[in-house]
Design an enzyme around this catalytic site. Structure first.
Site, PDB file in Angstrom:
ATOM      1  CB  ALA A 131      -0.932  -0.009   1.218  1.00 40.79           C
ATOM      2  CB  ILE A 180      -1.445   6.609  -2.943  1.00 36.16           C
ATOM      3  CG1 ILE A 180      -0.103   5.866  -3.083  1.00 36.16           C
ATOM      4  CG2 ILE A 180      -1.887   6.615  -1.478  1.00 36.16           C
ATOM      5  CD1 ILE A 180       1.017   6.427  -2.229  1.00 36.16           C
ATOM      6  CB  CYS A 186      -8.485   2.351  -2.335  1.00 31.31           C
ATOM      7  SG  CYS A 186      -7.015   2.788  -1.383  1.00 31.31           S
ATOM      8  CB  THR A 188      -5.322   4.797   1.152  1.00 35.03           C
ATOM      9  OG1 THR A 188      -5.029   3.403   1.031  1.00 35.03           O
ATOM     10  CG2 THR A 188      -4.076   5.532   1.601  1.00 35.03           C
TER      11      THR A 188
END
Length: 350
Positions: A131, A180, A186, A188
């Site tokens: 990650a 990212i 996701c 994050t």
């Protein structure tokens, strides 16, 4: 004192490709195959540079088999054993050139990687997937894998800035995964506040990689075929998608019925996320770097593949690119406030 970057950074939804005069009569004239030689492995690859991600419901042997027929790449999830790889390879040798074995960065991951490649020496690609690609531990792991497998093509990521792209290439990686937080499952950005708008990340990282004769993958953020075209236009050598390939027969998991419609589970996964054994009581749960959602069941992946490839060919036709590799040289982006007209609801889900 905190720094603030005031330069505008853009996502796929913030731009459209401007059409240009073209000599192409039909999208059938567009060549979507690319041939590229990698900086460190010195190997050459030829295929359509679209990738199915190594999420554990998408990066399956069944998916790889279906996509390899079109010359499309699949990064495999890391839960297959060496014996399972060996059995698959014995029956599907031609698929191996369009597949990567995935690995995390633990000692167990490294041992498993050696076992898989020992069992199937014809595997050419290794995907090192974490990650957070910014840790020194990850850089050292890339060097370790390069030393152990000097002639394999190494994919490494994820990062979003040019200096880390350069660091990983100089440490032995050939192809850097860029992204990212843009993925559909996701978490994050929500959990950590960390990320980078994907279109700008691709533009900046492609510039850094190509200066060293390296390559990049735009990983995440694509919601429709037009987003893949924008990623290629921004300079991506490959575009990786997870959500767009989710929900098909070739994905892991079984089909269930929820409120009168058929669904399949789609897992957001980083390298340390365990496989979910969920049997269907809740629609969503969250893990360390992702969430699990129910997506509409979509049947065979063939229909989605043809839609993606058709969209890419049409995009190339609009800007006058006869080959996919020309798209970045022909692309001009226009900033916009509205990408789609949603008068009759959102577009169909991919």
């Amino acid at each position: 004192m905190p720094n603030i970057i005031n330069d505008i950074k853009l996502d796929f939804k913030d731009v459209l490709l401007r059409p240009k005069r073209s000599t192409l009569k039909s999208r059938s004239e567009v060549d979507l195959f690319r041939e590229m030689t990698f900086r460190n492995s010195k190997r050459t690859y030829k295929g359509i540079p679209v990738m199915a991600s190594n999420m554990d419901t998408v990066g399956t042997f069944e998916m790889a088999k279906a996509l390899a027929k079109h010359g499309i790449f699949t990064a495999m999830h890391k839960y297959y054993t060496a014996e399972e790889w060996k059995e698959f390879a014995s029956k599907n040798q031609d698929c191996l050139k369009h597949m990567a074995v995935s690995s995390g960065t633990s000692d167990n991951d490294f041992d498993r990687l050696k076992n898989v490649i020992g069992a199937v020496p014809d595997i050419e690609f290794i995907c090192l997937d974490v990650a957070n690609g910014y840790s020194q531990h990850f850089v050292e792991y890339v060097r370790k894998v390069r030393a152990e497998f000097p002639s394999h093509t190494i994919i490494a990521g994820n990062v979003v800035t040019g200096e880390m792209v350069e660091e990983l290439i100089l440490s032995g990686a050939d192809v850097i995964k860029v992204g990212i937080g843009p993925g559909s499952v996701c978490t994050t950005r929500m959990k950590t506040g960390v990320g980078y708008p994907q279109l700008s990340a691709v533009i900046e990282c492609a510039d850094a990689a190509h200066g060293l004769k390296g390559h990049i993958i735009s990983d995440g953020g694509c919601t429709c075929p037009g987003d893949l075209a924008k990623a290629f236009g921004a300079g991506a050598d490959f575009v990786m998608a997870g959500g767009m390939f989710a929900g098909h027969d070739e994905c892991g998991g079984s089909v269930t019925e929820r409120n009168g419609r058929k669904v399949k589970l789609f897992y957001g996964m980083s390298s340390n996320t365990a496989m979910d054994k969920h049997s269907g009581g809740i629609a969503e749960y969250r893990s360390s770097e992702g969430k699990t959602v129910e997506v509409p069941y979509r049947g065979a992946v063939e229909t989605t593949v043809l839609d993606i490839l058709g969209g890419l060919r049409s995009a190339c036709t609009y800007v006058g690119a006869s080959k996919i590799r020309e798209l970045s040289r022909r692309a001009t982006f226009i900033r916009c406030t509205q990408q789609l007209n949603n008068m009759y609801g959102p577009p169909p889900e991919f």
